[in-house]
Scaffold this motif. Structure first.
Motif, PDB file in Angstrom:
ATOM      1  N   HIS A   4     146.126  16.762   8.943  1.00 22.38           N
ATOM      2  CA  HIS A   4     146.594  18.074   8.482  1.00 22.38           C
ATOM      3  C   HIS A   4     146.169  19.203   9.402  1.00 22.38           C
ATOM      4  O   HIS A   4     146.305  20.359   9.057  1.00 22.38           O
ATOM      5  N   ASP A   5     145.675  18.887  10.530  1.00 19.70           N
ATOM      6  CA  ASP A   5     145.252  19.913  11.475  1.00 19.70           C
ATOM      7  C   ASP A   5     146.366  20.111  12.502  1.00 19.70           C
ATOM      8  O   ASP A   5     146.433  19.427  13.508  1.00 19.70           O
ATOM      9  N   HIS A   6     147.253  21.036  12.192  1.00 21.76           N
ATOM     10  CA  HIS A   6     148.354  21.318  13.116  1.00 21.76           C
ATOM     11  C   HIS A   6     148.487  22.808  13.298  1.00 21.76           C
ATOM     12  O   HIS A   6     147.957  23.604  12.540  1.00 21.76           O
ATOM     13  N   ASP A   7     149.236  23.168  14.292  1.00 23.31           N
ATOM     14  CA  ASP A   7     149.370  24.583  14.642  1.00 23.31           C
ATOM     15  C   ASP A   7     150.768  25.114  14.388  1.00 23.31           C
ATOM     16  O   ASP A   7     151.215  26.017  15.064  1.00 23.31           O
ATOM     17  N   MET A   8     151.498  24.557  13.447  1.00 22.54           N
ATOM     18  CA  MET A   8     152.862  25.020  13.196  1.00 22.54           C
ATOM     19  C   MET A   8     152.807  26.317  12.380  1.00 22.54           C
ATOM     20  O   MET A   8     152.110  26.401  11.375  1.00 22.54           O
ATOM     21  N   SER A   9     153.533  27.290  12.816  1.00 29.25           N
ATOM     22  CA  SER A   9     153.551  28.560  12.106  1.00 29.25           C
ATOM     23  C   SER A   9     154.454  28.464  10.889  1.00 29.25           C
ATOM     24  O   SER A   9     155.196  27.499  10.709  1.00 29.25           O
ATOM     25  N   THR A  10     154.395  29.447  10.047  1.00 23.95           N
ATOM     26  CA  THR A  10     155.240  29.479   8.860  1.00 23.95           C
ATOM     27  C   THR A  10     156.709  29.513   9.257  1.00 23.95           C
ATOM     28  O   THR A  10     157.537  28.843   8.642  1.00 23.95           O
ATOM     29  N   ALA A  11     157.041  30.240  10.294  1.00 23.70           N
ATOM     30  CA  ALA A  11     158.428  30.297  10.760  1.00 23.70           C
ATOM     31  C   ALA A  11     158.883  28.925  11.254  1.00 23.70           C
ATOM     32  O   ALA A  11     160.021  28.513  11.024  1.00 23.70           O
ATOM     33  N   GLY A  12     158.005  28.192  11.887  1.00 24.72           N
ATOM     34  CA  GLY A  12     158.340  26.845  12.341  1.00 24.72           C
ATOM     35  C   GLY A  12     158.580  25.910  11.176  1.00 24.72           C
ATOM     36  O   GLY A  12     159.483  25.068  11.221  1.00 24.72           O
TER      37      GLY A  12
END
Length: 80
Positions: A4-12
């Motif tokens: 669960h450690d990811h860098d996806m933004s809310t827009a992504g």
């Protein structure tokens, strides 16, 4: 392991959900198109009825040709 450690933004994430939704809509549309039949293979109901009447012997070939031409908008000269 950091699942669960990811860098996806809310827009992504929103874009991913929209693309997944569009994919499933496209899959459903293709399935409906295949199940209902391809438009190029469909025939007009009047033509199907005319074909059945010829096959059953209800009309002869001359009547069939005359009626088929009338359905297609072509006129044939009438014999005198």
């Amino acid at each position: 392991m950091y699942l669960h450690d990811h860098d996806m933004s809310t827009a992504g994430e929103v874009a991913m959900w929209i693309m997944m939704g569009l994919f499933w809509v496209a899959v459903a549309a293709v399935l409906i198109w295949v199940v209902r039949g391809f438009p190029a293979r469909r025939r007009d109901g009047a033509e199907e009825i005319l074909d059945r009447r010829l096959a059953s012997g209800e009309i002869d070939v001359d009547q069939y040709s005359t009626l088929r031409d009338a359905l297609e908008g072509r006129s044939r000269p009438q014999p005198r």
